[in-house]
Design an enzyme around this catalytic site. Structure first.
Site, PDB file in Angstrom:
ATOM      1  N   HIS A 184      13.110 -57.028  -8.785  1.00  0.00           N
ATOM      2  CA  HIS A 184      12.457 -55.860  -8.209  1.00  0.00           C
ATOM      3  C   HIS A 184      11.329 -56.323  -7.294  1.00  0.00           C
ATOM      4  O   HIS A 184      10.867 -57.458  -7.365  1.00  0.00           O
ATOM      5  CB  HIS A 184      11.896 -54.950  -9.305  1.00  0.00           C
ATOM      6  N   ASP A 186       7.494 -54.957  -6.584  1.00  0.00           N
ATOM      7  CA  ASP A 186       6.580 -54.097  -7.345  1.00  0.00           C
ATOM      8  C   ASP A 186       6.444 -52.705  -6.741  1.00  0.00           C
ATOM      9  O   ASP A 186       6.140 -52.559  -5.550  1.00  0.00           O
ATOM     10  CB  ASP A 186       5.193 -54.746  -7.443  1.00  0.00           C
ATOM     11  N   HIS A 333      11.442 -60.310  -7.493  1.00  0.00           N
ATOM     12  CA  HIS A 333      11.199 -61.232  -8.601  1.00  0.00           C
ATOM     13  C   HIS A 333      11.667 -60.627  -9.915  1.00  0.00           C
ATOM     14  O   HIS A 333      11.914 -59.416 -10.018  1.00  0.00           O
ATOM     15  CB  HIS A 333       9.702 -61.571  -8.701  1.00  0.00           C
ATOM     16  N   ARG A 353      -1.760 -58.267 -14.016  1.00  0.00           N
ATOM     17  CA  ARG A 353      -1.306 -58.258 -12.635  1.00  0.00           C
ATOM     18  C   ARG A 353      -2.250 -57.417 -11.790  1.00  0.00           C
ATOM     19  O   ARG A 353      -2.599 -56.296 -12.163  1.00  0.00           O
ATOM     20  CB  ARG A 353       0.108 -57.661 -12.581  1.00  0.00           C
TER      21      ARG A 353
END
Length: 371
Positions: A184, A186, A333, A353
């Site tokens: 995906h 983000d 990723h 994150r």
């Protein structure tokens, strides 16, 4: 005009108070000896946000010296720079993110765009405190607040990554799918989706728990000219609705109502000018203007291409002093959930994150995102 995210974010003091009441993801006694207990996940179930409004964005990479002498340490023998694969991934040792000058940050933004992901080893970033971490992230863009995810007790902008034996949502590993990998980009459903994301892990399994990035620029390059021409004129729908619906089914709070965006299938990077696929199995649902069978067939081709092109990917092994930064505009990723999550000694993967929002995507010939 609706208020901005910054205007509705609670203060640090308010979040600390809420954290004490709302933290249901772990038992305080169990984690009393955990060095990074102050980063454990909490779920604020009171703060809601208005829809994200358009904003001006200027990529820091546009300010960089293209030779990147400062971030690459061309005159510093203590800096070691290694290409992890020929086309994607660079590793840097001998520099502290927390000590970078603005000049180095600009060059870093350009390097991330060119290499997709840049990995820093031997970092003290987790120890410099939330406010300095926020300041570092904001240099690259407006900080994103995840619409459904857990966060760090004093920072809604820090999306918490936590999977361990006591995790409330570990059931995802019991899915009926053959693989736990899920490529995906983000929150690509946002109208102005992320540019740079930064991830630091505080605890890692003794083995496993790697992350793999795939280059969407290389994926585009390898397509045949007729397919490139077709895709360059198309938009695809990216949707946040399934994520929100899944969260509500699990009893989690949705702090901002979901949105859909129709992004160019082929995106042009504003700094490098490189073309990259901008679809991903995580959030892309259909290609606009095509029949259902046509859209399904093309997306299946692209998703398989993205996921199976090991020769356009880099797999990074983590430790608790590693920080990785990547450009969501040119990569996808996936985490590799191959470790024993039920083993208290070996099964904890925990970090946070920081995600920065970028520009409204633009495709070939000026094709723009619509919503």
């Amino acid at each position: 005009m609706a208020p901005s995210v910054a205007e509705v974010l609670p203060s640090t003091a308010e979040l600390k108070t809420k954290a004490e009441k709302l933290n249901r993801a772990y038992d305080a006694v169990q984690h009393a000896s955990y060095k990074y207990a102050h980063y454990l996940p909490v779920y604020d179930e009171t703060t809601t946000f208005p829809p994200t409004e358009p904003f001006e964005f200027a990529d820091r990479g546009l300010l960089a010296d293209k030779a990147k002498p400062h971030i690459l340490g061309l005159n510093d023998p203590n800096v070691k720079v290694t290409k992890l694969t020929p086309r994607v991934g660079t590793e840097i040792a001998g520099l502290q993110l927390s000590e970078l000058t603005d000049e180095q940050k600009n060059e870093l933004a350009l390097l991330i765009a060119e290499r997709g992901v840049v990995v820093f080893r031997g970092q003290n970033f987790k120890d410099i405190g939330v406010e300095r971490q926020k300041e570092f992230g904001r240099y690259f863009g407006r900080l994103h607040v995840h619409p459904v995810g857990a966060h760090v007790p004093t920072a809604l902008e820090f999306h918490n990554i936590y999977l361990g034996p006591d995790n409330l949502y570990r059931a995802q590993l019991s899915s009926s799918r053959l693989s736990t990998t899920s490529f995906h980009s983000d929150v690509s459903f946002e109208h102005q989706p992320p540019g740079i994301t930064l991830l630091t892990l505080l605890a890692v399994p003794s083995a496993g728990g790697d992350t793999t990035w795939t280059s969407q620029a290389v994926a585009y390059e390898r397509l045949s000219p007729p397919i490139k021409t077709l895709l360059e004129g198309l938009r695809a729908e990216h949707s946040g609705f399934p994520q929100a619906e899944s969260a509500r089914r699990d009893g989690r709070f949705v702090r901002r109502e979901p949105v859909r965006s129709e992004h160019p299938v082929v995106r042009v990077h504003p700094v490098t000018g490189q073309k990259a696929l901008f679809v991903n199995p995580g959030f892309t649902k259909k290609i606009i203007g095509l029949k259902t069978e046509e859209s399904d067939a093309i997306l299946k081709l692209l998703f398989t291409h993205i996921s199976q092109s090991a020769d356009a990917q880099v797999r990074v092994k983590w430790d608790d002093e590693t920080v990785s930064l990547w450009d969501n505009r040119v990569t996808a990723h996936t985490a590799i959930s191959d470790y024993d999550v039920y083993n208290e000694e070996e099964g904890l993967r925990h970090g946070f994150r920081i995600t920065t929002l970028g520009e409204r995507p633009v495709g070939v010939g000026g094709l723009e995102t619509v919503w």
